[in-house]
Design a protein around this motif. Structure first.
Motif, short mmCIF file in Angstrom:
data_model
loop_
_atom_site.label_atom_id
_atom_site.label_comp_id
_atom_site.label_asym_id
_atom_site.label_seq_id
_atom_site.Cartn_x
_atom_site.Cartn_y
_atom_site.Cartn_z
N ILE A 74 0.84 -1.32 0.10
CA ILE A 74 -0.29 0.01 0.21
C ILE A 74 0.93 1.39 -0.06
O ILE A 74 0.45 2.10 -0.66
N GLY A 75 1.65 1.43 0.81
CA GLY A 75 2.81 2.44 0.80
C GLY A 75 3.41 2.61 -0.41
O GLY A 75 3.45 4.08 -0.83
N PHE A 76 4.15 1.79 -1.19
CA PHE A 76 4.69 1.99 -2.14
C PHE A 76 3.84 2.49 -3.24
O PHE A 76 4.03 3.43 -3.90
N SER A 77 2.63 1.94 -3.46
CA SER A 77 1.72 2.18 -4.35
C SER A 77 1.09 3.48 -4.14
O SER A 77 1.02 4.37 -5.32
N PHE A 78 0.98 4.00 -2.92
CA PHE A 78 0.41 5.10 -2.83
C PHE A 78 1.37 6.30 -3.06
O PHE A 78 0.84 7.23 -3.80
N VAL A 79 2.63 5.92 -2.97
CA VAL A 79 3.55 7.00 -3.49
C VAL A 79 3.53 7.11 -4.79
O VAL A 79 3.63 8.52 -5.43
N LEU A 80 3.66 6.17 -5.65
CA LEU A 80 3.69 6.17 -7.03
C LEU A 80 2.22 6.99 -7.71
O LEU A 80 2.51 7.82 -8.41
N LEU A 81 1.26 6.48 -6.87
CA LEU A 81 -0.05 7.19 -7.45
C LEU A 81 -0.21 8.37 -7.08
O LEU A 81 -0.53 9.45 -7.82
N PHE A 82 0.30 9.01 -6.15
CA PHE A 82 0.70 10.41 -5.46
C PHE A 82 1.28 11.38 -6.68
O PHE A 82 0.96 12.26 -6.80
N VAL A 83 2.56 10.65 -7.09
CA VAL A 83 3.29 11.12 -7.99
C VAL A 83 2.51 11.34 -9.38
O VAL A 83 2.60 12.43 -9.91
N ILE A 84 1.98 10.20 -9.73
CA ILE A 84 1.25 10.57 -10.96
C ILE A 84 0.13 11.80 -10.81
O ILE A 84 0.07 12.67 -11.61
N ASN A 85 -0.77 11.67 -9.79
CA ASN A 85 -1.70 12.75 -9.65
C ASN A 85 -1.09 14.22 -9.65
O ASN A 85 -1.62 15.14 -9.91
#
Length: 219
Positions: free
Chosen positions: A202-213
């Motif tokens: 969850i942590g890593f996916s959150f960071v990557l998706l946050f970067v996309i947004n």
């Protein structure tokens, strides 16, 4: 079941390698598809997007059929390497590529379609070949869409479970990834260990998706 960093390391290794190969394939196919309208395009894109709607077990089954010992591909690989692809990290990479490709392809294609064809035409008038135009014009102008596709493809590969379980197995220390480690932890009532893997994912996916947004809002 004991905690191990191996599923985490293998997951990132598998996703990274899968992302590199999927990116190259998606760029070539997306550019080929947008540069010329063909009757077969609709059929090909339907095939490209099938992994998005097919059950993971179906994808795993098809991968076993395509790369198994009874297929000519599987036999060719085994004759060269001396080993079958099944139940190896290579199988996990192929599974990750299969499920990540549609997301990456669609995002890259969207970026390519946003590039003004007149700019590409001008580059070709100046002597650029199709592939020079792709590398020096289309990709730089589509970089945001490309990066979005890469991130989405990476996270999708990181979370792949069903096809990986069937095709690569769940062998601790060999083919066990984060999703399959979570599955085994739940099966063996090791809830705390399952939480460790879940939080990492969850942590890593959150960071990557946050970067996309952030990339989208900065446009």
């Amino acid at each position: 079941m004991e905690w191990s960093w191996h599923p985490v390391q293998l997951s990132f290794y598998v996703s990274t390698i899968a992302t590199v190969f999927t990116f190259l394939l998606a760029v070539v196919l997306a550019y080929w598809m947008v540069r010329k309208e063909r009757k077969i395009n609709a059929v090909l894109e339907t095939i490209f997007f099938l992994p998005l709607v097919l059950p993971p077990t179906v994808i795993g089954f098809l991968l076993i059929i395509i790369f198994g010992k009874n297929s000519w591909i599987g036999q060719a690989v085994e004759s060269v390497t001396g080993n079958s692809i099944l139940f190896t990290s290579t199988a996990a990479i192929i599974a990750a590529m299969t499920v990540a490709f549609p997301l990456m392809y669609q995002s890259i294609k969207t970026g390519f379609l946003s590039v003004d064809t007149n700019i590409i035409g001008a580059a070709q008038v100046d002597g650029a070949t199709e592939w020079m135009a792709l590398v020096k014009v289309v990709i730089p102008l589509s970089i945001r869409s490309i990066l979005t596709g890469v991130v989405l493809g990476f996270t999708r590969g990181l979370g792949e479970f069903g096809a990986t379980l069937m095709f690569a197995g769940n062998i601790p220390g060999k083919t066990q990834t984060i999703p399959t480690a979570i599955y085994l932890a739940i099966e063996t009532d090791a809830t705390t260990i399952a939480w460790y893997y879940v939080l990492i994912s969850i942590g890593f996916s959150f960071v990557l998706l946050f970067v996309i947004n952030r990339m989208r809002t900065d446009v």
